[in-house]
Design an enzyme around this catalytic site. Structure first.
Site, PDB file in Angstrom:
ATOM      1  N   HIS A 239       0.836  -1.206   0.000  1.00  0.00           N
ATOM      2  CA  HIS A 239       0.000   0.000   0.000  1.00  0.00           C
ATOM      3  C   HIS A 239       0.871   1.257   0.000  1.00  0.00           C
ATOM      4  O   HIS A 239       1.887   1.328   0.702  1.00  0.00           O
ATOM      5  CB  HIS A 239      -0.934   0.013   1.213  1.00  0.00           C
ATOM      6  CG  HIS A 239      -2.035  -1.005   1.108  1.00  0.00           C
ATOM      7  ND1 HIS A 239      -2.866  -1.323   2.150  1.00  0.00           N
ATOM      8  CD2 HIS A 239      -2.435  -1.774   0.062  1.00  0.00           C
ATOM      9  CE1 HIS A 239      -3.741  -2.248   1.757  1.00  0.00           C
ATOM     10  NE2 HIS A 239      -3.482  -2.541   0.503  1.00  0.00           N
TER      11      HIS A 239
ATOM     12  N   ASP B 223       0.796   4.202   1.278  1.00  0.00           N
ATOM     13  CA  ASP B 223       1.162   4.984   2.466  1.00  0.00           C
ATOM     14  C   ASP B 223       2.327   4.344   3.228  1.00  0.00           C
ATOM     15  O   ASP B 223       2.853   4.926   4.174  1.00  0.00           O
ATOM     16  CB  ASP B 223      -0.050   5.198   3.384  1.00  0.00           C
ATOM     17  CG  ASP B 223      -0.655   3.904   3.900  1.00  0.00           C
ATOM     18  OD1 ASP B 223      -0.627   2.892   3.169  1.00  0.00           O
ATOM     19  OD2 ASP B 223      -1.159   3.898   5.040  1.00  0.00           O
ATOM     20  N   HIS B 224       2.749   3.159   2.806  1.00  0.00           N
ATOM     21  CA  HIS B 224       3.905   2.505   3.426  1.00  0.00           C
ATOM     22  C   HIS B 224       5.124   2.498   2.505  1.00  0.00           C
ATOM     23  O   HIS B 224       6.255   2.391   2.963  1.00  0.00           O
ATOM     24  CB  HIS B 224       3.557   1.054   3.804  1.00  0.00           C
ATOM     25  CG  HIS B 224       2.524   0.973   4.879  1.00  0.00           C
ATOM     26  ND1 HIS B 224       2.825   0.605   6.167  1.00  0.00           N
ATOM     27  CD2 HIS B 224       1.205   1.268   4.856  1.00  0.00           C
ATOM     28  CE1 HIS B 224       1.714   0.676   6.898  1.00  0.00           C
ATOM     29  NE2 HIS B 224       0.728   1.068   6.123  1.00  0.00           N
TER      30      HIS B 224
END
Ligand SMILES: [Zn+2]
Length: 220
Positions: free
Chosen positions: A51, A53-54
């Site tokens: 993902h 956001d990581h």
């Protein structure tokens, strides 16, 4: 260090490993670089899952980026395949009982298990896998450290089991309307969270179907 809610961790030294560099943000990446410099630089960037956001800034740290498979060991961390929140999700375990749990278990609130690929059944298996480990501390992808991993894991398992019990009770009584099932099994949540709950319910229905426990005739 956190930015917009995603935790980035540095593990080890000479060189260190960066776990989940987070979103692509120059100030955040610079903070990672300078903290890593004090630990002898970055040897490897490890990702718990794909993902954005990581992973956003991963390619800009000048080191190999890796989302390993379960059972692999890198930079002294053992990767455990823990699908559920994402199909490619892994947790990283240190020899002394620290678990970098990504988004499988969060420091605050409940993690999202989107429907598809029998994700909730996989999620429950992943929690059981972590329960079988001797964990001293969990370092999640969002929220504060979890100092009692066993209690948090038990809470996560119980929470999903509670929803399943309530869903099954309504189904057993003959309820077939999704809207009514949602209103009954998720009657304790604020209105603005209902869309999330509807998604969670689909994951539960998928799990029940996979277990042959979902009756026919569900309606909107
Ligand atoms: Zn995620």
């Amino acid at each position: 260090m956190t930015l917009e809610g995603t935790n980035t961790y540095l593990y080890g030294a000479d060189p260190c490993a960066v776990i989940d560099p987070g979103v692509e943000d120059e100030a955040h990446l610079e903070a990672i670089r300078s903290a890593a410099a004090e630990r002898g630089g970055i040897g490897l960037v490890l990702l718990t899952h794909s993902h954005g956001d990581h992973t956003g800034g991963a390619d800009q740290l000048g080191a190999e980026v890796l989302l390993p498979g379960g059972g692999e060991t890198h930079a002294g961390l053992r990767a455990l395949a823990t699908p559920g929140h994402a199909a490619d999700h892994v947790c990283f375990l240190s020899d002394d009982g620290v678990c970098f749990s990504g988004d499988l278990v969060l420091g605050l609130g409940s993690t999202i298990v989107p429907p598809g690929g029998n994700s909730l059944a996989a999620f429950m298996d992943s929690l059981a896998l972590l329960q079988a480990e001797e964990l001293e501390l969990m370092a999640p992808g969002h929220g504060p450290w979890i100092e009692d991993p066993a209690a948090k894991l038990a809470e996560y398992v119980e929470h999903r089991q509670m929803r399943e019990r309530r869903l099954l009770a309504a189904l057993d009584r003959g309820e077939r309307s999704r809207a009514a099932l949602l209103a009954e099994a998720w009657d304790d949540i604020p209105l603005e969270l209902l869309p999330m709950a509807a998604m969670a319910m689909e994951s539960h229905l998928e799990k029940l179907e996979g277990e042959g426990r979902l009756p026919d005739g569900l309606t909107a």
